[in-house]
Design an enzyme around this catalytic site. Structure first.
Site, PDB file in Angstrom:
ATOM      1  N   THR A 116     -80.206  86.323  -7.608  1.00 19.48           N
ATOM      2  CA  THR A 116     -80.840  87.441  -6.884  1.00 19.48           C
ATOM      3  C   THR A 116     -79.832  88.265  -6.083  1.00 19.48           C
ATOM      4  OG1 THR A 116     -81.198  86.127  -4.895  1.00 19.48           O
ATOM      5  CG2 THR A 116     -82.920  86.024  -6.595  1.00 19.48           C
ATOM      6  N   ASP A 131     -63.448  81.544  -3.341  1.00 16.35           N
ATOM      7  CA  ASP A 131     -62.775  80.678  -4.318  1.00 16.35           C
ATOM      8  C   ASP A 131     -61.262  80.847  -4.257  1.00 16.35           C
ATOM      9  OD1 ASP A 131     -65.032  79.437  -5.271  1.00 16.35           O
ATOM     10  OD2 ASP A 131     -65.334  80.844  -6.922  1.00 16.35           O
ATOM     11  N   ARG A 154     -74.382  83.879  -1.308  1.00 16.27           N
ATOM     12  CA  ARG A 154     -75.207  84.758  -2.141  1.00 16.27           C
ATOM     13  C   ARG A 154     -75.809  83.954  -3.274  1.00 16.27           C
ATOM     14  NH1 ARG A 154     -72.699  90.275  -4.196  1.00 16.27           N
ATOM     15  NH2 ARG A 154     -71.525  88.871  -5.517  1.00 16.27           N
TER      16      ARG A 154
HETATM   17  C1  PRP Z   1     -69.056  86.456  -0.652  1.00 20.56           C
HETATM   18  C2  PRP Z   1     -68.314  87.187   0.456  1.00 20.56           C
HETATM   19  C3  PRP Z   1     -69.445  87.731   1.273  1.00 20.56           C
HETATM   20  C4  PRP Z   1     -70.492  88.041   0.234  1.00 20.56           C
HETATM   21  C5  PRP Z   1     -70.500  89.522  -0.027  1.00 20.56           C
HETATM   22  O1  PRP Z   1     -69.498  85.223  -0.207  1.00 20.56           O
HETATM   23  O2  PRP Z   1     -67.442  86.379   1.182  1.00 20.56           O
HETATM   24  O3  PRP Z   1     -69.946  86.829   2.232  1.00 20.56           O
HETATM   25  O4  PRP Z   1     -70.125  87.340  -0.955  1.00 20.56           O
HETATM   26  O5  PRP Z   1     -71.501  89.854  -0.886  1.00 20.56           O
HETATM   27  P1  PRP Z   1     -72.735  90.767  -0.449  1.00 20.56           P
HETATM   28  O6  PRP Z   1     -72.176  91.912   0.326  1.00 20.56           O
HETATM   29  O7  PRP Z   1     -73.339  91.188  -1.767  1.00 20.56           O
HETATM   30  O8  PRP Z   1     -73.678  89.918   0.355  1.00 20.56           O
HETATM   31  P2  PRP Z   1     -70.190  84.176  -1.187  1.00 20.56           P
HETATM   32  O9  PRP Z   1     -71.676  84.376  -1.173  1.00 20.56           O
HETATM   33  O10 PRP Z   1     -69.520  84.201  -2.517  1.00 20.56           O
HETATM   34  O11 PRP Z   1     -69.959  82.813  -0.456  1.00 20.56           O
HETATM   35  P3  PRP Z   1     -68.584  82.043  -0.157  1.00 20.56           P
HETATM   36  O12 PRP Z   1     -67.833  82.854   0.881  1.00 20.56           O
HETATM   37  O13 PRP Z   1     -69.063  80.745   0.376  1.00 20.56           O
HETATM   38  O14 PRP Z   1     -67.804  81.922  -1.440  1.00 20.56           O
HETATM   39  N1  URA Z   2     -68.038  88.342  -3.070  1.00 24.34           N
HETATM   40  C1  URA Z   2     -66.738  88.193  -3.446  1.00 24.34           C
HETATM   41  O1  URA Z   2     -66.083  87.234  -3.062  1.00 24.34           O
HETATM   42  N2  URA Z   2     -66.207  89.138  -4.249  1.00 24.34           N
HETATM   43  C2  URA Z   2     -66.902  90.200  -4.672  1.00 24.34           C
HETATM   44  O2  URA Z   2     -66.341  91.040  -5.406  1.00 24.34           O
HETATM   45  C3  URA Z   2     -68.239  90.335  -4.270  1.00 24.34           C
HETATM   46  C4  URA Z   2     -68.783  89.397  -3.460  1.00 24.34           C
END
Ligand code: PRP
Ligand code: URA
Length: 210
Positions: free
Chosen positions: A109, A204, A105
């Site tokens: 945005t 994380d 994400r």
């Molecule tokens: C987190 C989570 C989802 C996303 C959810 O990933 O694991 O993939 O956010 O958010 P959304 O429903 O608003 O799209 P992140 O983008 O933090 O990436 P990561 O798993 O690499 O930390």
């Molecule tokens: N992604 C995460 O890992 N946690 C949240 O709460 C939302 C998006």
């Protein structure tokens, strides 16, 4: 709530989820809990797998018994956090193939950005289960499922651990054919797009990057 959305309220799931949410839970325990919860979600999501009858010789006599009727599955974790769910689901279906979709994400945005995509070549013959612990705005799940659907899978399901109402609505409107399984439906998103009360940043916490 529509009939494609399953919020699991099993006591074992709720118990494990409490420790997953706790900010004092360390990386090792967090990883183990994500895997165990994924296992329990997958158990429920595979309830409709078709069976066929076979003849089995028990120590007592022949018996008509059942095995899964050759249905092929693929699990597709959304990187990174979805990776934490893979071990747990493969324990139940060790023969499944695993595809990967890389999305993150954009912090400003909140829109998902695709950076990796590798699906099994025979995805068109498979039932696909997409994995991501968090369904927040729904953007990542919606995009990942759109990518999977380009390969014409037989069906798609989505497994997450915590959903926000906003993400659940967006996902079920964008992909009304997709069954969604989650362990908890939380209150809302905050101004940064985090689920409240949620568990923080799943990626994380799984990989110890913060
Ligand atoms: C987190 C989570 C989802 C996303 C959810 O990933 O694991 O993939 O956010 O958010 P959304 O429903 O608003 O799209 P992140 O983008 O933090 O990436 P990561 O798993 O690499 O930390
Ligand atoms: N992604 C995460 O890992 N946690 C949240 O709460 C939302 C998006």
């Amino acid at each position: 709530m529509n009939d494609k959305i399953f919020i699991m309220d099993h006591p074992l799931l709720q118990h494990k989820l409490t420790f997953l949410r706790d900010k004092n839970t360390g990386t090792q325990q967090f990883r183990a809990l994500v895997s165990e919860i994924a296992n329990l979600l997958c158990y429920e999501a595979t309830r409709d797998l078709p069976l066929m009858e076979v003849q089995t010789e028990t120590p007592i006599r022949m018996a008509a018994t059942k095995v899964i009727a050759g249905r092929k599955l693929a699990f597709v974790p959304i990187l990174r956090a979805g990776l934490g769910m893979v071990d747990g689901v493969l324990q139940l279906v060790p023969s499944a193939k695993v595809g990967h979709i890389g999305l993150y994400r954009d912090e400003e945005t909140l829109q998902p950005v695709e950076y990796y995509n590798k699906l099994p070549p025979d995805t068109n013959e498979r039932d696909v289960i997409v994995l991501d612990p968090m369904l927040a705005t729904g953007g990542s799940a919606i995009d990942a499922i759109s990518i999977v659907k380009r390969s014409n899978p037989r069906s798609v399901k989505f497994l997450c651990i915590i959903a926000a109402p906003e993400g659940l609505k967006a996902l079920s409107e964008a992909h009304p054919d997709v069954q969604i399984y989650c362990a908890a439906l939380d209150e809302k998103l905050n101004e940064n797009g985090y689920i409240v009360p949620g568990l923080g940043d799943a990626g994380d916490r799984i990989f110890g990057t913060k």
